[in-house]
Motif scaffolding. Structure first.
Motif, PDB file in Angstrom:
ATOM      1  N   ALA A   1       0.843  -1.204   0.000  1.00  0.00           N
ATOM      2  CA  ALA A   1       0.000   0.000   0.000  1.00  0.00           C
ATOM      3  C   ALA A   1       0.876   1.251   0.000  1.00  0.00           C
ATOM      4  CB  ALA A   1      -0.917  -0.004   1.209  1.00  0.00           C
ATOM      5  N   ASP A   2       0.441   2.275  -0.714  1.00  0.00           N
ATOM      6  CA  ASP A   2       1.212   3.513  -0.875  1.00  0.00           C
ATOM      7  C   ASP A   2       1.037   4.394   0.353  1.00  0.00           C
ATOM      8  OD1 ASP A   2       2.568   5.713  -1.710  1.00  0.00           O
ATOM      9  OD2 ASP A   2       1.526   5.923  -3.626  1.00  0.00           O
ATOM     10  N   ARG A   3       2.110   4.626   1.083  1.00  0.00           N
ATOM     11  CA  ARG A   3       2.037   5.440   2.302  1.00  0.00           C
ATOM     12  C   ARG A   3       1.914   6.923   1.998  1.00  0.00           C
ATOM     13  NH1 ARG A   3      -0.065   2.525   6.187  1.00  0.00           N
ATOM     14  NH2 ARG A   3       0.646   0.390   5.883  1.00  0.00           N
ATOM     15  N   GLN A   4       2.023   7.309   0.728  1.00  0.00           N
ATOM     16  CA  GLN A   4       1.698   8.697   0.357  1.00  0.00           C
ATOM     17  C   GLN A   4       0.188   8.918   0.397  1.00  0.00           C
ATOM     18  OE1 GLN A   4       3.312   9.668  -3.474  1.00  0.00           O
ATOM     19  NE2 GLN A   4       5.450   9.419  -2.844  1.00  0.00           N
ATOM     20  N   ILE A   5      -0.565   7.830   0.286  1.00  0.00           N
ATOM     21  CA  ILE A   5      -2.025   7.911   0.253  1.00  0.00           C
ATOM     22  C   ILE A   5      -2.621   7.596   1.619  1.00  0.00           C
ATOM     23  CG2 ILE A   5      -4.116   6.922  -0.757  1.00  0.00           C
ATOM     24  CD1 ILE A   5      -2.561   8.576  -2.754  1.00  0.00           C
ATOM     25  N   PHE A   6      -2.187   6.508   2.218  1.00  0.00           N
ATOM     26  CA  PHE A   6      -2.790   6.041   3.469  1.00  0.00           C
ATOM     27  C   PHE A   6      -2.112   6.697   4.675  1.00  0.00           C
ATOM     28  CE2 PHE A   6      -3.754   2.731   0.390  1.00  0.00           C
ATOM     29  CZ  PHE A   6      -5.099   2.497   0.646  1.00  0.00           C
ATOM     30  N   THR A   7      -2.871   6.825   5.755  1.00  0.00           N
ATOM     31  CA  THR A   7      -2.340   7.440   6.973  1.00  0.00           C
ATOM     32  C   THR A   7      -1.254   6.553   7.585  1.00  0.00           C
ATOM     33  OG1 THR A   7      -4.084   6.383   8.287  1.00  0.00           O
ATOM     34  CG2 THR A   7      -4.528   8.595   7.444  1.00  0.00           C
ATOM     35  N   LYS A   8      -0.419   7.159   8.420  1.00  0.00           N
ATOM     36  CA  LYS A   8       0.720   6.428   8.992  1.00  0.00           C
ATOM     37  C   LYS A   8       0.280   5.250   9.854  1.00  0.00           C
ATOM     38  CE  LYS A   8       3.947  10.328   9.093  1.00  0.00           C
ATOM     39  NZ  LYS A   8       4.776  11.219   9.952  1.00  0.00           N
ATOM     40  N   ASP A   9      -0.855   5.399  10.551  1.00  0.00           N
ATOM     41  CA  ASP A   9      -1.281   4.337  11.464  1.00  0.00           C
ATOM     42  C   ASP A   9      -2.202   3.316  10.786  1.00  0.00           C
ATOM     43  OD1 ASP A   9      -3.349   6.081  11.095  1.00  0.00           O
ATOM     44  OD2 ASP A   9      -3.996   6.124  13.183  1.00  0.00           O
ATOM     45  N   ALA A  10      -2.432   3.444   9.472  1.00  0.00           N
ATOM     46  CA  ALA A  10      -3.285   2.469   8.772  1.00  0.00           C
ATOM     47  C   ALA A  10      -2.600   1.108   8.760  1.00  0.00           C
ATOM     48  CB  ALA A  10      -3.569   2.939   7.350  1.00  0.00           C
ATOM     49  N   ALA A  11      -3.311   0.076   9.165  1.00  0.00           N
ATOM     50  CA  ALA A  11      -2.727  -1.269   9.244  1.00  0.00           C
ATOM     51  C   ALA A  11      -3.810  -2.302   8.984  1.00  0.00           C
ATOM     52  CB  ALA A  11      -2.087  -1.497  10.620  1.00  0.00           C
ATOM     53  N   PHE A  12      -3.372  -3.478   8.547  1.00  0.00           N
ATOM     54  CA  PHE A  12      -4.301  -4.578   8.324  1.00  0.00           C
ATOM     55  C   PHE A  12      -4.724  -5.152   9.676  1.00  0.00           C
ATOM     56  CE2 PHE A  12      -1.770  -4.580   4.371  1.00  0.00           C
ATOM     57  CZ  PHE A  12      -2.807  -4.417   3.460  1.00  0.00           C
ATOM     58  N   ASN A  13      -6.021  -5.241   9.875  1.00  0.00           N
ATOM     59  CA  ASN A  13      -6.580  -5.733  11.135  1.00  0.00           C
ATOM     60  C   ASN A  13      -6.859  -7.227  10.993  1.00  0.00           C
ATOM     61  OD1 ASN A  13      -8.419  -6.476  13.229  1.00  0.00           O
ATOM     62  ND2 ASN A  13      -8.908  -4.315  13.536  1.00  0.00           N
ATOM     63  N   LEU A  14      -6.064  -8.051  11.691  1.00  0.00           N
ATOM     64  CA  LEU A  14      -6.196  -9.503  11.563  1.00  0.00           C
ATOM     65  C   LEU A  14      -7.556  -9.981  12.034  1.00  0.00           C
ATOM     66  CD1 LEU A  14      -4.920 -12.227  10.873  1.00  0.00           C
ATOM     67  CD2 LEU A  14      -4.013 -12.312  13.202  1.00  0.00           C
ATOM     68  N   GLU A  15      -8.041  -9.414  13.131  1.00  0.00           N
ATOM     69  CA  GLU A  15      -9.334  -9.844  13.662  1.00  0.00           C
ATOM     70  C   GLU A  15     -10.463  -9.559  12.663  1.00  0.00           C
ATOM     71  OE1 GLU A  15     -12.184  -9.026  17.579  1.00  0.00           O
ATOM     72  OE2 GLU A  15     -10.151  -8.224  17.505  1.00  0.00           O
ATOM     73  N   GLU A  16     -10.428  -8.374  12.055  1.00  0.00           N
ATOM     74  CA  GLU A  16     -11.444  -8.031  11.059  1.00  0.00           C
ATOM     75  C   GLU A  16     -11.329  -8.923   9.825  1.00  0.00           C
ATOM     76  OE1 GLU A  16     -12.568  -4.247   8.160  1.00  0.00           O
ATOM     77  OE2 GLU A  16     -11.423  -3.889  10.014  1.00  0.00           O
ATOM     78  N   LEU A  17     -10.087  -9.211   9.442  1.00  0.00           N
ATOM     79  CA  LEU A  17      -9.852 -10.078   8.284  1.00  0.00           C
ATOM     80  C   LEU A  17     -10.396 -11.483   8.538  1.00  0.00           C
ATOM     81  CD1 LEU A  17      -8.549 -10.511   5.508  1.00  0.00           C
ATOM     82  CD2 LEU A  17      -6.379 -10.937   6.674  1.00  0.00           C
ATOM     83  N   GLU A  18     -10.138 -12.014   9.733  1.00  0.00           N
ATOM     84  CA  GLU A  18     -10.631 -13.347  10.064  1.00  0.00           C
ATOM     85  C   GLU A  18     -12.156 -13.371  10.116  1.00  0.00           C
ATOM     86  OE1 GLU A  18      -8.677 -14.263  13.726  1.00  0.00           O
ATOM     87  OE2 GLU A  18      -6.873 -15.076  12.737  1.00  0.00           O
ATOM     88  N   GLN A  19     -12.743 -12.311  10.664  1.00  0.00           N
ATOM     89  CA  GLN A  19     -14.195 -12.238  10.744  1.00  0.00           C
ATOM     90  C   GLN A  19     -14.822 -12.245   9.346  1.00  0.00           C
ATOM     91  OE1 GLN A  19     -15.562  -8.863  12.994  1.00  0.00           O
ATOM     92  NE2 GLN A  19     -17.693  -9.175  12.476  1.00  0.00           N
ATOM     93  N   ARG A  20     -14.250 -11.461   8.436  1.00  0.00           N
ATOM     94  CA  ARG A  20     -14.782 -11.416   7.073  1.00  0.00           C
ATOM     95  C   ARG A  20     -14.531 -12.731   6.332  1.00  0.00           C
ATOM     96  NH1 ARG A  20     -15.381  -6.958   3.262  1.00  0.00           N
ATOM     97  NH2 ARG A  20     -16.197  -7.903   1.357  1.00  0.00           N
ATOM     98  N   ALA A  21     -13.363 -13.355   6.561  1.00  0.00           N
ATOM     99  CA  ALA A  21     -13.058 -14.628   5.903  1.00  0.00           C
ATOM    100  C   ALA A  21     -14.009 -15.715   6.390  1.00  0.00           C
ATOM    101  CB  ALA A  21     -11.608 -15.023   6.183  1.00  0.00           C
TER     102      ALA A  21
END
Length: 689
Positions: A189-209
């Motif tokens: 992901a391009d850090r020029q676009i996304f905020t510094k604290d933007a991160a992939f949330n494992l719990e949310e990913l598992e819930q959606r999967a």
């Protein structure tokens, strides 16, 4: 400054420039939520393939360098030349907005991707994206830098990049085994676009999967998290479909089995269709909409509602949700009227909330090219779906109520009893609220005797401390400011309301006292405007039992007084763990320092040792609130000028409920698995024994 405004002031954003200029239009936001949305745009392409019957496994890998990779074993992105653009299928998919195989060309009967912007948007917002396709016995590869195709000199985003100049190239990176097809996409992901604290949330990913695995029976989704050094693997696969999903979501004991309501309907729709000549011609098409609903009523009053269109979640509903509620209301109102004498309902009318109480529903519809409101696809807008869903629900539910099977007759009778009971409770609560004037503390004669109330009538300024044990209550009475701080002691551990019925909860003296003192009711009738205190503070010992009591109290608030948590009015007090008395030389008085954790204590002692200061041994370790005197308790835990409070957020309460269900619920197998799998993380020194 000039007021001139002419055509040369206008900007025309070409291709992916528009995405980078206005990313929020395509992914909603540029924080963690937008980052997760990008990931699901890629994953949903693989899910659409599985939905069409191609590929039974999807791998999602969160790499340690911040990139993410999605692999599938489907047909693979086309690698031949697209005639209109002269580009390969791979480059078209990743560089052209509104390009793809989901515009009614016959590749997908129903899909989550509709606008043809998902992969290209992710590519535009990525510092680097690599794609590999297994197809035709070869492995084809291509790389992109912020949406532009080219080659990298190394394997990282900051490696030297050379864009293609004369023409782009889909290179052959190797050979694929015979019959093997699939796609692998890895992007940073391009850090020029996304905020510094933007991160992939494992719990949310598992819930959606997990949710997707429920919706596509037989699909296996494997998540591998490599970000913290090790490899954490989680696999989801469910063969029971949405019936199993409804059972998983249900928060309470069952009144009915999980019923499946299925059917379909057709409608006509005029849409522009791309002709071989390249022209878009409005054409009337006949569409088919498949409806599949799993419903289950339980003993509680909470509603668990999930709706999907082509396996894409629609959290804000839409026409399918409206049709479901329309059919539900029609059938159940008719059934209550037919059984009015047995149910003793008189002239009262059912409302939607009466029917939705205790309902768990998973609603899915599948149709070609549904209309959504925006790229984020949170609301379905296709008008004809409303009536089709209503017709299916009406027909299937009516047949269930007309069934002569013993189980069906018993369950439908219990369901009508429950719904009518909810209606009567609502009417009774409304009448009581209209006639009962809220009493303040001076007017009320029914508050528990053990409540030590405060004097102020200013709700916003008042605080209720729920204290563990009578011994701590005695100290807290002297430590509090009686002007605005009230105290309510509870004896030991309250009832586990996660498994208890409402009547058992109200019959429990401690739970009833808490509800009575707060004064806003419980459950559906809870009225936060009637709450007698601005803050509710849970004050328990800093040990295992204290944490257990706090979890039980959080479960009570989460299930029966949730608006208090939603508005941020529930807190946990933070009492100190240690008291260090620093001995000063001469006549200078000794200094008292409190610490709140073991690392903080060791850091303090190290600092004191380096500065040559001595302290009294042994360092006092508080086992409970009762060990403090009033001055210590006031200074550290109750006085607004020096205390620390931890605000309980809704996700904290949900996590507490989940952990409590795991550790104290009726299911033994998950608890045993948790203990066995977590035993290697337990340090003997951390056991408070």
């Amino acid at each position: 400054m000039t007021s001139e405004y002419s055509a040369h002031h206008l900007q025309v954003l070409e291709g992916l420039e528009a995405v980078r200029k206005r990313p929020g239009m395509y992914i909603g936001s540029t924080d963690s939520r937008g980052l997760m949305h990008c990931l699901w745009e890629i994953i949903d392409n693989s899910v659409d393939e599985a939905l069409a019957g191609h590929g039974g496994r999807i791998d999602i890998i969160l790499h340690a360098d911040g990139s993410v990779e999605v692999r599938d074993r489907a047909r693979g992105i086309p690698v031949d030349i697209e005639p209109r653009t002269g580009l390969t299928g791979v480059e078209v998919v990743f560089t052209k907005l509104h390009a793809g195989g989901k515009f009614g060309g016959g590749s997908y009967a129903a899909s989550g991707g509709l606008h043809g912007v998902g992969a290209s948007v992710v590519n535009a917002l990525s510092e680097r994206l690599d794609v590999e396709v297994d197809r035709d016995g070869k492995t084809w590869a291509m790389s992109f830098h912020r949406g532009e195709p080219g080659t990298f000199a190394g394997g990282t985003p900051d490696a030297a990049f050379s864009p293609f100049e004369a023409s782009s190239e889909l290179r052959v990176a190797g050979r694929a085994a015979k019959g093997v097809t699939g796609t692998r996409i890895r992007y940073w992901a391009d850090r020029q676009i996304f905020t510094k604290d933007a991160a992939f949330n494992l719990e949310e990913l598992e819930q959606r999967a997990r949710q997707t695995a429920f919706l596509v029976p037989g699909l296996e989704i494997v998540i591998s998290d490599e970000r913290e050094g090790g490899v954490n693997l989680t696999t989801f696969r469910f063969d029971g479909g949405i019936s199993e999903f409804a059972d998983f979501l249900a928060p309470d004991a069952a009144v009915t089995d999980t019923w499946r309501l299925t059917g379909s309907g057709t409608f006509k729709e005029t849409v522009p269709v791309l002709q071989p000549t390249g022209a878009m011609v409005p054409t009337e098409l006949e569409r088919e909409c498949h409806v599949d609903v799993a419903v289950r009523w339980g003993t509680g009053y909470d509603t668990a509602n999930r709706s999907f269109v082509n396996i894409i979640a629609t959290p804000k509903g839409g026409t399918h949700q409206q049709g479901f509620e329309l059919g539900l209301m029609k059938v159940l109102r008719a059934q209550v009227e037919q059984n009015a004498r047995r149910l003793k309902v008189g002239t009262d009318k059912l409302e939607k909330d009466d029917i939705l109480a205790g309902l768990t529903v998973v609603l899915t519809v599948r149709l070609p090219e549904p209309q959504f409101e925006g790229q984020t696809k949170e609301v379905l807008g296709t008008p004809a779906v409303r009536q089709i869903v209503a017709n299916v629900v009406t027909r299937e539910l009516t047949a269930r109520f007309a069934s002569t099977k013993r189980d069906d007759k018993n369950q439908t009778a219990l369901l009508l009893d429950k719904i009518v009971a909810e209606m009567k409770a609502r009417i009774s609560a409304r009448a009581h609220k209209e006639t009962q004037r809220r009493k303040n503390a001076l007017e009320s004669s029914s508050l528990p005797a053990k409540l030590a109330d405060c004097r102020t009538n200013d709700v916003a300024d008042s605080e209720l401390f729920i204290v563990e044990g009578d011994s701590a209550l005695g100290t807290a009475k002297h430590a509090r400011n009686s002007e605005y701080q009230a105290l309510l002691p509870i004896r030991g551990k309250i009832l586990n309301v996660q498994k208890a019925s409402i009547s058992d909860m109200l019959g429990n003296a401690e739970c009833a006292s808490i509800i009575q003192v707060i004064g806003a009711g419980s459950g559906r009738s809870f009225d936060i405007d009637s709450a007698r205190y601005g803050k509710v503070i849970l004050m328990s010992d800093a040990d295992v039992d204290g944490a257990h009591i706090r979890t039980l109290l959080l479960t009570l608030f989460f299930r029966y007084m949730r608006p208090l948590i939603e508005e941020g009015r529930v807190y946990a007090a933070v009492p100190p763990l240690h008291r260090v008395v620093v001995m000063n030389p001469g006549s200078k008085p000794n200094e008292t320092i409190y610490t709140y954790s073991e690392p903080e204590l060791h850091g303090l002692l190290t600092k004191l040792g380096k500065s040559g200061k001595r302290w009294q041994e042994p360092v006092q370790r508080y086992k409970g609130l009762g060990e403090m005197d009033a001055e210590q308790l006031a200074t550290t835990t109750m006085d607004r000028n020096g205390r620390t409070l931890r605000r309980v957020r809704l996700e904290d309460a949900e996590a507490a409920t989940t952990v409590f269900e795991l550790l104290m619920g009726n299911e033994v197998a998950p608890r045993r698995e948790f203990i066995v799998s977590s035993s290697d993380r337990l340090s003997r020194e951390s056991i408070d024994a």
